[in-house]
Design a protein around this motif. Structure first.
Motif, mmCIF file in Angstrom:
data_model
loop_
_atom_site.group_PDB
_atom_site.id
_atom_site.type_symbol
_atom_site.label_atom_id
_atom_site.label_comp_id
_atom_site.label_asym_id
_atom_site.label_seq_id
_atom_site.Cartn_x
_atom_site.Cartn_y
_atom_site.Cartn_z
ATOM 1 N N ALA A 217 -37.022 -8.303 -25.830
ATOM 2 C CA ALA A 217 -36.515 -6.930 -25.228
ATOM 3 C C ALA A 217 -37.276 -5.681 -26.581
ATOM 4 C CB ALA A 217 -34.929 -6.768 -25.451
ATOM 5 N N PRO A 218 -37.495 -4.668 -25.934
ATOM 6 C CA PRO A 218 -37.258 -4.121 -24.688
ATOM 7 C C PRO A 218 -38.179 -4.453 -23.503
ATOM 8 C CG PRO A 218 -38.028 -2.520 -26.077
ATOM 9 C CD PRO A 218 -37.954 -3.507 -26.865
ATOM 10 N N MET A 219 -39.530 -5.118 -24.103
ATOM 11 C CA MET A 219 -40.712 -5.139 -23.279
ATOM 12 C C MET A 219 -40.558 -6.145 -22.151
ATOM 13 S SD MET A 219 -44.272 -4.689 -25.002
ATOM 14 C CE MET A 219 -43.816 -5.260 -26.766
ATOM 15 N N ALA A 220 -39.715 -7.256 -22.307
ATOM 16 C CA ALA A 220 -39.571 -8.440 -21.482
ATOM 17 C C ALA A 220 -38.931 -7.987 -20.156
ATOM 18 C CB ALA A 220 -38.762 -9.380 -22.185
ATOM 19 N N HIS A 221 -39.577 -8.592 -19.009
ATOM 20 C CA HIS A 221 -39.096 -8.370 -17.830
ATOM 21 C C HIS A 221 -37.865 -9.606 -18.043
ATOM 22 C CE1 HIS A 221 -38.824 -10.237 -13.565
ATOM 23 N NE2 HIS A 221 -38.560 -8.821 -13.419
ATOM 24 N N LYS A 222 -36.507 -9.206 -17.634
ATOM 25 C CA LYS A 222 -35.567 -10.162 -17.882
ATOM 26 C C LYS A 222 -35.399 -11.091 -16.969
ATOM 27 C CE LYS A 222 -30.465 -10.077 -18.690
ATOM 28 N NZ LYS A 222 -30.246 -11.340 -18.023
ATOM 29 N N GLY A 223 -35.807 -11.039 -15.893
ATOM 30 C CA GLY A 223 -35.727 -11.995 -14.959
ATOM 31 C C GLY A 223 -36.639 -13.468 -15.148
ATOM 32 N N SER A 224 -38.029 -12.969 -15.563
ATOM 33 C CA SER A 224 -38.867 -13.871 -15.947
ATOM 34 C C SER A 224 -38.460 -14.412 -17.318
ATOM 35 C CB SER A 224 -40.217 -13.263 -15.889
ATOM 36 O OG SER A 224 -40.590 -12.632 -14.801
ATOM 37 N N ARG A 225 -37.997 -13.732 -18.078
ATOM 38 C CA ARG A 225 -37.597 -14.261 -19.436
ATOM 39 C C ARG A 225 -36.449 -15.475 -19.264
ATOM 40 N NH1 ARG A 225 -33.662 -13.944 -23.275
ATOM 41 N NH2 ARG A 225 -34.419 -14.223 -25.287
ATOM 42 N N ASP A 226 -35.678 -14.784 -18.670
ATOM 43 C CA ASP A 226 -34.492 -15.815 -18.597
ATOM 44 C C ASP A 226 -34.666 -17.402 -17.869
ATOM 45 O OD1 ASP A 226 -32.914 -13.672 -19.687
ATOM 46 O OD2 ASP A 226 -31.789 -13.340 -18.028
ATOM 47 N N LEU A 227 -35.713 -16.837 -16.816
ATOM 48 C CA LEU A 227 -36.020 -18.297 -16.029
ATOM 49 C C LEU A 227 -36.940 -19.045 -17.060
ATOM 50 C CD1 LEU A 227 -36.286 -17.197 -12.682
ATOM 51 C CD2 LEU A 227 -34.729 -18.803 -13.253
ATOM 52 N N LEU A 228 -37.822 -18.649 -17.700
ATOM 53 C CA LEU A 228 -38.902 -19.159 -18.673
ATOM 54 C C LEU A 228 -38.262 -19.695 -19.766
ATOM 55 C CD1 LEU A 228 -41.904 -19.771 -18.695
ATOM 56 C CD2 LEU A 228 -42.063 -18.042 -20.165
ATOM 57 N N ILE A 229 -37.695 -18.946 -20.683
ATOM 58 C CA ILE A 229 -37.123 -19.502 -21.999
ATOM 59 C C ILE A 229 -35.469 -19.653 -22.180
ATOM 60 C CG2 ILE A 229 -39.404 -19.030 -23.212
ATOM 61 C CD1 ILE A 229 -37.898 -16.638 -24.271
ATOM 62 N N GLY A 230 -34.973 -19.110 -21.140
ATOM 63 C CA GLY A 230 -33.348 -18.909 -21.301
ATOM 64 C C GLY A 230 -32.872 -17.744 -21.779
ATOM 65 N N ALA A 231 -31.790 -17.338 -21.110
ATOM 66 C CA ALA A 231 -31.038 -16.095 -21.743
ATOM 67 C C ALA A 231 -30.574 -15.906 -23.294
ATOM 68 C CB ALA A 231 -29.781 -15.774 -20.843
ATOM 69 N N ASP A 232 -30.502 -17.033 -23.849
ATOM 70 C CA ASP A 232 -29.941 -17.297 -25.124
ATOM 71 C C ASP A 232 -31.205 -17.656 -26.139
ATOM 72 O OD1 ASP A 232 -27.313 -16.271 -24.697
ATOM 73 O OD2 ASP A 232 -27.024 -18.419 -24.121
ATOM 74 N N ALA A 233 -32.662 -17.425 -25.707
ATOM 75 C CA ALA A 233 -33.549 -17.963 -26.364
ATOM 76 C C ALA A 233 -33.718 -17.051 -27.683
ATOM 77 C CB ALA A 233 -34.971 -17.836 -25.755
ATOM 78 N N SER A 234 -34.097 -17.951 -28.751
ATOM 79 C CA SER A 234 -34.412 -17.457 -30.299
ATOM 80 C C SER A 234 -35.414 -16.426 -30.169
ATOM 81 C CB SER A 234 -34.350 -18.470 -31.239
ATOM 82 O OG SER A 234 -35.707 -19.212 -30.976
ATOM 83 N N PRO A 235 -35.736 -15.751 -31.467
ATOM 84 C CA PRO A 235 -36.846 -14.859 -31.510
ATOM 85 C C PRO A 235 -38.024 -15.841 -31.865
ATOM 86 C CG PRO A 235 -35.024 -14.009 -32.653
ATOM 87 C CD PRO A 235 -34.591 -15.313 -32.093
ATOM 88 N N ALA A 236 -37.861 -17.007 -32.495
ATOM 89 C CA ALA A 236 -39.060 -17.833 -32.417
ATOM 90 C C ALA A 236 -39.440 -18.297 -31.116
ATOM 91 C CB ALA A 236 -38.554 -19.130 -33.438
ATOM 92 N N ARG A 237 -38.453 -18.575 -30.373
ATOM 93 C CA ARG A 237 -38.943 -19.194 -28.778
ATOM 94 C C ARG A 237 -39.488 -18.032 -28.090
ATOM 95 N NH1 ARG A 237 -37.421 -23.516 -25.741
ATOM 96 N NH2 ARG A 237 -36.998 -23.401 -23.522
ATOM 97 N N GLU A 238 -38.978 -16.781 -28.408
ATOM 98 C CA GLU A 238 -39.624 -15.575 -27.647
ATOM 99 C C GLU A 238 -41.111 -15.419 -28.026
ATOM 100 O OE1 GLU A 238 -36.103 -12.885 -27.101
ATOM 101 O OE2 GLU A 238 -37.285 -12.328 -28.923
ATOM 102 N N ARG A 239 -41.443 -15.463 -29.246
ATOM 103 C CA ARG A 239 -42.652 -15.416 -29.953
ATOM 104 C C ARG A 239 -43.700 -16.414 -29.331
ATOM 105 N NH1 ARG A 239 -43.707 -12.062 -34.186
ATOM 106 N NH2 ARG A 239 -45.491 -13.380 -34.589
ATOM 107 N N ALA A 240 -43.193 -17.796 -29.454
ATOM 108 C CA ALA A 240 -44.002 -18.859 -29.007
ATOM 109 C C ALA A 240 -44.445 -18.659 -27.355
ATOM 110 C CB ALA A 240 -43.220 -20.112 -29.179
#
Length: 323
Positions: A217-240
């Motif tokens: 956030a705030p750039m992420a498209h929430k729907g894509s993010r939640d399906l790809l890495i999970g709604a509770d993904a860590s910052p490290a998982r986001e970066r990866a």
């Protein structure tokens, strides 16, 4: 940002000057592929305990402008569009769909026919979706994209292609697949299954179009993010799973298009990717349009300056020896 603003102004001027000379991007009638290639021998790897059921939803009421969305893909595959006279270049196309489904007409078959009419051999990717429980998790679509690139190179001779002229293009969430492939083409995300997997999965150029890129956030498209890495993904998982964080000097040249009024995937996704490419010394061409919204593809771009984007890609590809 001043250089981007000047470029945008020049593009708008260019669009206006050639609007009467370039053919408008057409809205093709119902177009079907010339053939289909299965990505994997037998079952795709990492099948969920309860396999998804592939379903096709027709979202259009106009028979001349189909808008099919495919969910639950269990047979990842390539739909092939052959040109009458091949120019030696292949384009792997990943349609969007927010990782919920794959939008095969607007961001797959239509651009497939447009490119094929200009000599490209096009392979539209039906990739597996991360919310369906595949063992590869957030890397499942990347697995299919890598495998697709390797199969295209393995079969290049039979299509009149050169193995050093294979492009990748993706739209929206498919743009994330494209960006992921461009930056993580050599990541080991599946166990090799045959001789094709010894070949490179690196695109020679990549074209993420109004692409999902950031998983934070705030750039992420929430729907894509939640399906790809999970709604509770860590910052490290986001970066990866954020392509801008995975750019290296080996990332291929990129062509990017985005509309400033995109209210689904913020334009900052493309700007951040551009900045990362520039910092790494990777060639990048970026076209920003004031209007276009999200998901314009070919049909929704008609009558506006953004309609010239496919021709801009074609000309850019030619400068890189691919057109």
């Amino acid at each position: 940002m001043a250089s981007i603003d000047r470029r945008q102004a020049l593009v708008a001027t260019f669009a206006a000057s050639i609007a009467g000379r370039l053919p408008a991007a057409p809205t093709p009638a119902r177009v079907e592929p010339d053939e289909t290639i299965a990505l994997w021998p037998g079952l795709a790897p990492g099948m969920p305990a309860t396999p998804p059921v592939e379903t096709i939803e027709e979202r259009s009421k106009d028979a001349q402008a189909p808008d099919r969305a495919v969910r639950g893909i269990v047979r990842p595959r390539l739909a092939v569009f052959r040109p009458a006279t091949p120019n030696g270049t292949a384009v792997l196309v990943a349609p969007g769909g927010g990782y919920r489904w794959v939008v095969v007409d607007k961001e797959g078959y239509e651009i497939g026919r447009w490119l094929a009419a200009r000599g490209y051999t096009v392979f539209v990717l039906f990739y597996r979706l991360p919310g369906d429980g595949w063992a590869a998790g957030p890397d499942v679509a990347l697995s299919d994209a890598q495998r697709a690139m390797r199969l295209i190179r393995q079969r290049a001779a039979s299509y009149g292609l050169r193995t050093d002229r294979v492009a990748a293009m993706g739209f929206s969430a498919g743009g994330h697949v494209c960006g992921d492939l461009a930056t993580r083409y050599d990541a080991r995300v599946y166990v090799p299954v045959d001789a094709a997997d010894a070949l490179s999965a690196r695109p020679d150029v990549a074209a993420p179009i109004y692409a999902v890129q950031s998983m934070a956030a705030p750039m992420a498209h929430k729907g894509s993010r939640d399906l790809l890495i999970g709604a509770d993904a860590s910052p490290a998982r986001e970066r990866a799973h954020t392509p801008a964080h995975n750019v290296t000097r080996a990332t291929p040249p990129c062509f990017m298009v985005h509309a400033e009024d995109d209210d689904v995937v913020p334009i900052d996704n493309t700007l951040a990717m551009r900045a990362a490419l520039k910092a790494a010394g990777v060639a990048v061409e970026t076209h920003l349009f004031a209007e276009g919204g999200h998901g314009f593809g070919l049909r929704r771009a008609q009558g506006r300056p953004v309609a010239i984007w496919p021709e801009l890609f074609h000309r850019w590809a030619q400068t890189h020896g691919l057109g």
